[in-house]
Design an enzyme around this catalytic site. Structure first.
Site, PDB file in Angstrom:
ATOM      1  CB  CYS A   1      10.329 -51.818  23.041  1.00 44.77           C
ATOM      2  SG  CYS A   1       9.037 -52.936  23.052  1.00 44.77           S
TER       3      CYS A   1
HETATM    4  C1  UGA Z   1      12.094 -54.178  19.961  1.00 42.78           C
HETATM    5  C2  UGA Z   1      13.207 -55.147  19.757  1.00 42.78           C
HETATM    6  O1  UGA Z   1      13.692 -55.426  18.577  1.00 42.78           O
HETATM    7  C3  UGA Z   1      12.651 -56.562  20.414  1.00 42.78           C
HETATM    8  O2  UGA Z   1      14.035 -57.530  20.344  1.00 42.78           O
HETATM    9  C4  UGA Z   1      12.133 -56.287  21.875  1.00 42.78           C
HETATM   10  O3  UGA Z   1      11.655 -57.402  22.178  1.00 42.78           O
HETATM   11  C5  UGA Z   1      11.035 -55.318  21.663  1.00 42.78           C
HETATM   12  O4  UGA Z   1      11.510 -53.736  21.275  1.00 42.78           O
HETATM   13  C6  UGA Z   1      10.610 -55.125  22.928  1.00 42.78           C
HETATM   14  O5  UGA Z   1      11.329 -54.676  24.030  1.00 42.78           O
HETATM   15  O6  UGA Z   1       9.540 -55.535  23.531  1.00 42.78           O
HETATM   16  P1  UGA Z   1      10.252 -53.538  18.243  1.00 42.78           P
HETATM   17  O7  UGA Z   1       9.842 -52.182  19.037  1.00 42.78           O
HETATM   18  O8  UGA Z   1       8.878 -54.239  17.728  1.00 42.78           O
HETATM   19  O9  UGA Z   1      10.930 -54.726  19.015  1.00 42.78           O
HETATM   20  O10 UGA Z   1      10.714 -52.914  16.785  1.00 42.78           O
HETATM   21  P2  UGA Z   1      12.134 -53.057  16.095  1.00 42.78           P
HETATM   22  O11 UGA Z   1      11.911 -54.112  14.891  1.00 42.78           O
HETATM   23  O12 UGA Z   1      13.310 -53.552  17.044  1.00 42.78           O
HETATM   24  O13 UGA Z   1      12.285 -51.486  15.583  1.00 42.78           O
HETATM   25  C7  UGA Z   1      12.324 -50.621  16.590  1.00 42.78           C
HETATM   26  C8  UGA Z   1      12.462 -49.171  15.933  1.00 42.78           C
HETATM   27  O14 UGA Z   1      14.017 -49.069  15.322  1.00 42.78           O
HETATM   28  C9  UGA Z   1      11.697 -49.106  14.512  1.00 42.78           C
HETATM   29  O15 UGA Z   1      11.337 -47.702  14.410  1.00 42.78           O
HETATM   30  C10 UGA Z   1      12.606 -49.453  13.223  1.00 42.78           C
HETATM   31  O16 UGA Z   1      12.170 -48.478  12.187  1.00 42.78           O
HETATM   32  C11 UGA Z   1      13.903 -48.857  13.947  1.00 42.78           C
HETATM   33  N1  UGA Z   1      15.001 -49.355  13.116  1.00 42.78           N
HETATM   34  C12 UGA Z   1      15.281 -50.786  13.144  1.00 42.78           C
HETATM   35  C13 UGA Z   1      15.834 -48.492  12.477  1.00 42.78           C
HETATM   36  O17 UGA Z   1      15.690 -47.515  12.356  1.00 42.78           O
HETATM   37  N2  UGA Z   1      16.912 -49.146  12.005  1.00 42.78           N
HETATM   38  C14 UGA Z   1      17.300 -50.664  11.775  1.00 42.78           C
HETATM   39  O18 UGA Z   1      18.367 -51.035  11.216  1.00 42.78           O
HETATM   40  C15 UGA Z   1      16.286 -51.378  12.597  1.00 42.78           C
END
Ligand code: UGA
Length: 421
Positions: free
Chosen positions: A261
């Site tokens: 995403c």
């Molecule tokens: C993300 C959004 O959080 C959702 O709200 C959205 O619906 C979704 O994309 C989408 O567009 O469908 P997702 O891709 O499942 O969800 O994953 P996240 O939990 O957001 O994490 C994304 C990335 O950011 C991961 O690689 C995670 O490790 C990283 N991350 C997250 C960080 O490096 N630091 C943080 O503090 C949080």
């Protein structure tokens, strides 16, 4: 209600299972007959905690998967949940949205019933009006239709919980009647419902993901500075996040964001801006910081090992985050490619994502546990925050040299060096 959902990808599956749990009658329409068979046998084609259970509870009762669009004619609501992948220049490939819209038009052609047709897929602002509505109307002679954009905010690994307990529901609709009908689907959730026009709803999704990605790159930038100052970015961001105007979420510094995403949606938003003649310099910086993080890990490794050619490097964690087998845009994959370019031998382990990683990187040597991957390694890089990695301690003694770098803050072992802590 009778609901048709088009596309048995991540969003379509979650939507189908959760609406079925709420008592609605669901037809899940998917062109891949293997996926349809799997779903109808009560098994999910993707890994998501709780999804298999929900599918097996409802399949054959109020949830049926099919390759056929005919059932759409009996629906009250039709949700389009097909994929919108990135093209090499960052543009969004809308082929599947176009083809689903055409199929809907053909299936409802000449029907006298009213249908609410709702786009869930993440798309550039303007897509619902310029593509979906036009296509449906081109292939159908009925005009008794309502259209809307209703973005999803589901996180992989927490999708069912996020669906059932949303922070908000966004309904982008240009007519009150259709908007009211869609609102009735979500009224049992104890969450605010935001009504906007269609384009604003499309943009809310892009802006939300861009904001979250910006928070992450911001923390990584601060972390890279903190590391040089010899202070702990996690203590710093804890103090920052306690300001209620900022909040503590998505401030975890590390290897950067991956997944299907954030990288895709930011690339697409940048293209949207470029086409409008605007230079989105902040968004470009968010991407630049994110691309820098895996390279910093390799630099740290070089500082410790010198030339990595011929060295054996254990990579723990391949998924883009914990609780998923998804490796799309995973920072671990970027790191492994850099290691292979430098001539290192990679020994990988992930509790769920090894199969997917082996499909992506041919010849990747995956082990069935962390201990085997660590044995005789010259260095170890931790790339995913799987809880089991926090318990590793004695196992590091099996390494040839105890060089351990982490891209996610997870280990309590005193020999570990963090990417920006
Ligand atoms: C993300 C959004 O959080 C959702 O709200 C959205 O619906 C979704 O994309 C989408 O567009 O469908 P997702 O891709 O499942 O969800 O994953 P996240 O939990 O957001 O994490 C994304 C990335 O950011 C991961 O690689 C995670 O490790 C990283 N991350 C997250 C960080 O490096 N630091 C943080 O503090 C949080």
């Amino acid at each position: 209600m009778m609901i048709s959902i088009i596309g048995a990808g991540y969003v379509g599956l979650i939507l189908s299972a959760c609406f079925a749990k709420m008592g609605h009658f669901i037809r899940l329409i998917e062109s891949d007959s293997n996926k349809v068979d799997m779903i109808n046998s009560g098994r999910s084609p993707i890994y998501e905690p709780g999804l298999d259970g929900l599918l097996s509870d409802h399949i054959g009762k109020n949830l049926i998967a099919t390759t056929c669009y005919n059932s759409i004619r009996e629906s009250d609501f039709i949700f389009i949940c097909v994929g919108t992948p990135s093209m090499p220049n960052g543009d969004t490939d809308l082929t599947m949205v176009a083809s689903a819209s055409r199929s809907i038009g053909e299936a409802i052609n000449e029907s006298k019933e009213f249908y609410a047709i709702i786009l869930k897929s993440t798309v550039p602002p303007g897509t619902t009006e310029n593509l979906v509505i036009r296509k449906v109307l081109k292939y159908s002679s009925t005009s008794n239709l309502g259209f809307a954009m209703n973005p999803e905010f589901l996180r992989e690994g927490h999708a069912i919980e996020d669906f059932m307990h949303p922070d908000r529901t966004v309904i982008g609709c240009n007519d009150t009647h259709t908007g009211d009908l869609i609102e009735s689907l979500y009224k049992s959730f104890n969450a605010p419902i935001i009504r906007t026009n269609i384009m604003e709803a499309e943009m809310i999704k892009y802006a939300s993901n861009a904001m979250l990605a910006t928070k992450i790159s911001f923390s990584n930038e601060i972390g890279n500075i903190c590391k040089r100052l010899g202070i702990d970015v996690y203590n710093v961001m804890k103090g920052v996040g306690m300001d209620h105007r900022i909040n503590p979420h998505f401030l975890d510094a590390g290897a950067g964001f991956g997944g299907s995403c954030f990288p895709k949606d930011i690339a697409s938003l940048i293209r949207v801006a470029e086409k409008l003649g605007y230079d989105p310099s902040l968004l470009r910086s968010v991407v630049r910081v994110n691309e820098k993080q895996p390279k910093i890990i390799i630099e740290l490794l070089h500082n410790k090992l010198g030339d990595i050619h011929g060295k054996s490097i254990a990579v723990l964690g391949l998924a883009f985050k914990k609780d998923t087998d998804d490796i799309r845009e995973s920072r671990a994959i970027s790191v492994i490619r850099e290691l292979e370019r430098g001539g290192a031998r990679v020994k990988a382990y992930d509790p769920l994502a090894s199969n997917n990683a082996c499909k992506e990187i041919s010849g990747l040597k995956c082990y069935s546990n962390a201990k085997d991957a660590l044995k005789d390694a010259d260095a170890c890089i931790i790339m995913t925050e799987w809880p089991e990695f926090s318990e590793l301690d004695e196992e590091f003694n099996l390494m040839k040299s105890k060089v351990i770098i982490e891209g996610r803050r997870i280990s309590s072992c005193s020999d570990v060096e963090g990417i920006c802590w």
